[in-house]
Design a protein around this motif. Structure first.
Motif: not given
Length: 221
Positions: A93-97, A99-102, A205-213
């Motif tokens: 959830r936090e990751t999606l928000h 990415l949307a904010a970016q 390996d973790d959904v939370a790593h997508i913004p960093d990638w």
């Protein structure tokens, strides 16, 4: 500059930890119609396909009547009989928000039915983040790329503008077929060795790593 303007997510196994629930519902449906049992591993490997295509993969020689009977029971198990659902992966959830904010546009391309996707979008409160979605019962099932093509049309985007993010080879082969980059997630239904055969641009390996990638791709670009 962002490396992509549009991020297209698979749902089950990528954003939602639903493999166990799906497997149990399919196992129960198979038992209810009296079909020959399938292992949990066999069922997990067809997650991501449209329902009819998934059952056909489990029973390639079965008559259409059996495929339909299992599909009907599965829908009842998943949408009606089970009172417990599945949870989003921690950090999704936090990751999606983030990415949307970016400024990324977000979409979903899923093997779920429209009814099933609408149910989980409402339960999670994430519907507003995904103005465009495609489901297996309203277009062709993965790995055919039609649902990606339709999402690109709706966003007036080209394949190089978008990134497909998924946990199954079906997600990644769908993107590969139209020259779209993909990002594999290694925590879902298919193991990393299998995913890498579909030539993803990378993996997390973790959904939370997508913004960093994605941030690292900006540096590369």
């Amino acid at each position: 500059m962002k490396p992509y303007s549009l991020l297209i997510f698979d749902w089950d196994g990528t954003l939602m930890d639903s493999a166990a629930h799906i497997t149990q519902c399919m196992r129960d449906a198979i038992q209810l119609v009296g079909a020959e049992s399938r292992t949990d591993q066999e069922i997990r490997y067809i997650i991501g396909l449209g329902l009819d295509e998934a059952i056909r993969a489990l029973y390639p020689q079965a008559p259409t009547s059996l495929i339909r009977a299992i599909a009907d029971e599965y829908r009842q198990e998943f949408l009606v009989r089970t009172t417990h659902g599945s949870e989003l992966f921690a950090g999704a959830r936090e990751t999606l928000h983030i990415l949307a904010a970016q400024g990324y546009d977000l979409a979903v391309a899923t093997g779920k039915s429209r009814r099933g996707l609408n149910k989980v979008l409402d339960e999670t409160g994430l519907r507003e983040l995904f103005p465009i979605t495609r489901c297996a019962d309203e277009t062709r099932s993965k790995p055919h790329p039609q649902m990606l093509e339709e999402i690109l049309t709706d966003y007036d985007a080209a394949p190089h503008d978008a990134l497909m993010i998924g946990d199954s080879e079906y997600d990644l082969h769908m993107a590969l077929a139209i020259g779209m980059d993909s990002l594999a997630v290694s925590y879902g239904v298919h193991d990393l060795a299998r995913l890498q055969q579909a030539q993803p641009r990378g993996y997390v390996d973790d959904v939370a790593h997508i913004p960093d990638w994605l941030e690292k791709q900006k540096v590369i670009e």
